[in-house]
Design an enzyme around this catalytic site. Structure first.
Site, PDB file in Angstrom:
ATOM      1  N   SER A   1       0.828  -1.204   0.000  1.00 22.70           N
ATOM      2  CA  SER A   1       0.000   0.000   0.000  1.00 22.70           C
ATOM      3  C   SER A   1       0.866   1.259   0.000  1.00 22.70           C
ATOM      4  O   SER A   1       2.031   1.234   0.386  1.00 22.70           O
ATOM      5  CB  SER A   1      -0.896   0.017   1.240  1.00 22.70           C
ATOM      6  OG  SER A   1      -1.578  -1.206   1.376  1.00 22.70           O
TER       7      SER A   1
HETATM    8  N1  SAH Z   1       0.055  -4.666   4.436  1.00 23.36           N
HETATM    9  C1  SAH Z   1       0.515  -5.246   3.203  1.00 23.36           C
HETATM   10  C2  SAH Z   1      -0.482  -4.991   2.105  1.00 23.36           C
HETATM   11  C3  SAH Z   1      -0.650  -6.174   1.234  1.00 23.36           C
HETATM   12  S1  SAH Z   1      -2.021  -6.111   0.134  1.00 23.36           S
HETATM   13  C4  SAH Z   1       1.907  -4.774   2.879  1.00 23.36           C
HETATM   14  O1  SAH Z   1       2.454  -3.951   3.614  1.00 23.36           O
HETATM   15  O2  SAH Z   1       2.476  -5.254   1.896  1.00 23.36           O
HETATM   16  C5  SAH Z   1      -3.248  -7.014   1.041  1.00 23.36           C
HETATM   17  C6  SAH Z   1      -2.964  -8.452   1.322  1.00 23.36           C
HETATM   18  O3  SAH Z   1      -4.143  -9.003   1.911  1.00 23.36           O
HETATM   19  C7  SAH Z   1      -2.663  -9.317   0.116  1.00 23.36           C
HETATM   20  O4  SAH Z   1      -1.418  -9.901   0.268  1.00 23.36           O
HETATM   21  C8  SAH Z   1      -3.764 -10.359   0.110  1.00 23.36           C
HETATM   22  O5  SAH Z   1      -3.358 -11.643  -0.298  1.00 23.36           O
HETATM   23  C9  SAH Z   1      -4.174 -10.366   1.574  1.00 23.36           C
HETATM   24  N2  SAH Z   1      -5.491 -10.924   1.879  1.00 23.36           N
HETATM   25  C10 SAH Z   1      -6.666 -10.783   1.227  1.00 23.36           C
HETATM   26  N3  SAH Z   1      -7.657 -11.483   1.835  1.00 23.36           N
HETATM   27  C11 SAH Z   1      -7.074 -12.080   2.913  1.00 23.36           C
HETATM   28  C12 SAH Z   1      -7.558 -12.958   3.931  1.00 23.36           C
HETATM   29  N4  SAH Z   1      -8.813 -13.382   3.985  1.00 23.36           N
HETATM   30  N5  SAH Z   1      -6.679 -13.367   4.873  1.00 23.36           N
HETATM   31  C13 SAH Z   1      -5.396 -12.984   4.865  1.00 23.36           C
HETATM   32  N6  SAH Z   1      -4.873 -12.169   3.914  1.00 23.36           N
HETATM   33  C14 SAH Z   1      -5.697 -11.726   2.952  1.00 23.36           C
END
Ligand code: SAH
Length: 289
Positions: free
Chosen positions: A136
């Protein structure tokens, strides 16, 4: 994160503002801190774009920073200065929480992106991290962390993060909380985050592989829960696993049919839900892959 979608305008109505003071967390900040924002004053913000623009900017001359766990000589100071500029920009967007700003200054974001993107690591932009997901925008991460920490002068207790992704936000959280559980549903990213985070040796951060829609009951109750992926609503499991006095910050689709930041406070007398500005996060999905 879906890229290329226009960000909807901010909601025309102000957030409900119905958040009540939280009994478990007295609004105290260190003496040197700037004016504290009381927990019950949730401020609307202009629409925040959590995703990258359609086309990534052309690579610029690569700064001498490394995505690899060993920092070459001379790079440390340089990346610290670049990070300081990023922090100033984020302060300019209205983020004031000293702990959040210190964490942003401390955690080297370039260690979480592929080497080809390292030169963009300190721009206020989201970047691909593989498997269709993105890290993000730092500005949005800062906004969410500030909401999470709002009114707390000391470190948060136990925190749950849904969506570890590359692990960047998890590393920031480890500076802001005594204990962090971070869960990711994509095995590839779970492993990648472990690799990225190894260098930081964060003993209070626990990486979990699983479906975060179910929360992580073993660690409950949580002082705070934060999600980096947005669903149609806030899963009940998260609310159940939130401590009384705890706060949850997550993107979710609101009645207006768009994704907004949602803050849920669990008080002794019930749940207070506040909808803030429009955002655009990757979808929250169930199950693992
Ligand atoms: N905070 C992260 C943002 C990653 S994007 C960073 O700093 O990189 C959001 C993430 O949420 C993705 O990797 C996606 O696979 C995950 N995600 C989506 N649904 C999810 C769920 N039900 N449980 C765990 N992770 C999930």
């Amino acid at each position: 994160m879906k890229r290329g979608l226009p960000v909807p305008p901010p909601p025309s109505s102000a957030p409900a503002g119905g958040a009540k003071p939280r009994p478990g967390f007295p609004a105290r900040l260190p003496a040197a801190a700037p004016a504290p924002v009381p927990r019950n004053q949730l401020q609307p913000r202009p629409a925040a774009r959590a995703v990258a623009p359609p086309a990534l900017p052309q690579p610029k001359a690569a700064p001498r920073v490394s995505a690899h766990p060993v920092a070459p000589t001379g790079v440390g100071m340089e990346s610290q200065a670049v990070r300081a500029a990023m922090v100033r920009k984020i302060q300019g967007q209205g983020v004031t929480h000293p702990g959040v700003l210190a964490a942003l200054q401390a955690v080297e974001r370039h260690r979480f992106v592929d080497s080809a993107l390292v030169n963009q690591a300190y721009e206020d932009t989201s970047l691909p991290i593989g498997l269709g997901q993105t890290i993000s925008k730092p500005g949005v991460v800062a906004r969410m962390l500030e909401l999470l920490c709002q009114g707390r002068g000391e470190k948060m207790g136990r925190v749950l993060e849904i969506g570890t992704g590359c692990g960047y936000q998890a590393a920031l959280l480890s500076h802001l909380a005594r204990e962090v559980y971070s869960i990711e549903r994509l095995k590839g990213l779970h492993e990648k985050s472990r690799e990225n985070l190894r260098w930081f040796r964060l003993s209070n951060l626990h990486l979990l592989f699983g479906d975060g829609m179910l929360g992580y009951p073993k660690g409950a109750p949580y002082a705070a829960i934060i999600a980096a992926a947005g669903g149609n609503d806030i899963p009940q499991a998260w609310i159940d696993q939130l401590a009384v006095g705890g706060r949850l910050v997550a993107p979710a689709v609101t009645a207006a049919g768009r994704q907004n930041l949602v803050v849920v406070d669990k008080t002794a007398t019930g749940i207070v839900r506040t909808e803030l500005e429009a955002v655009l996060f990757v979808p929250l999905k169930s199950g693992v892959a």
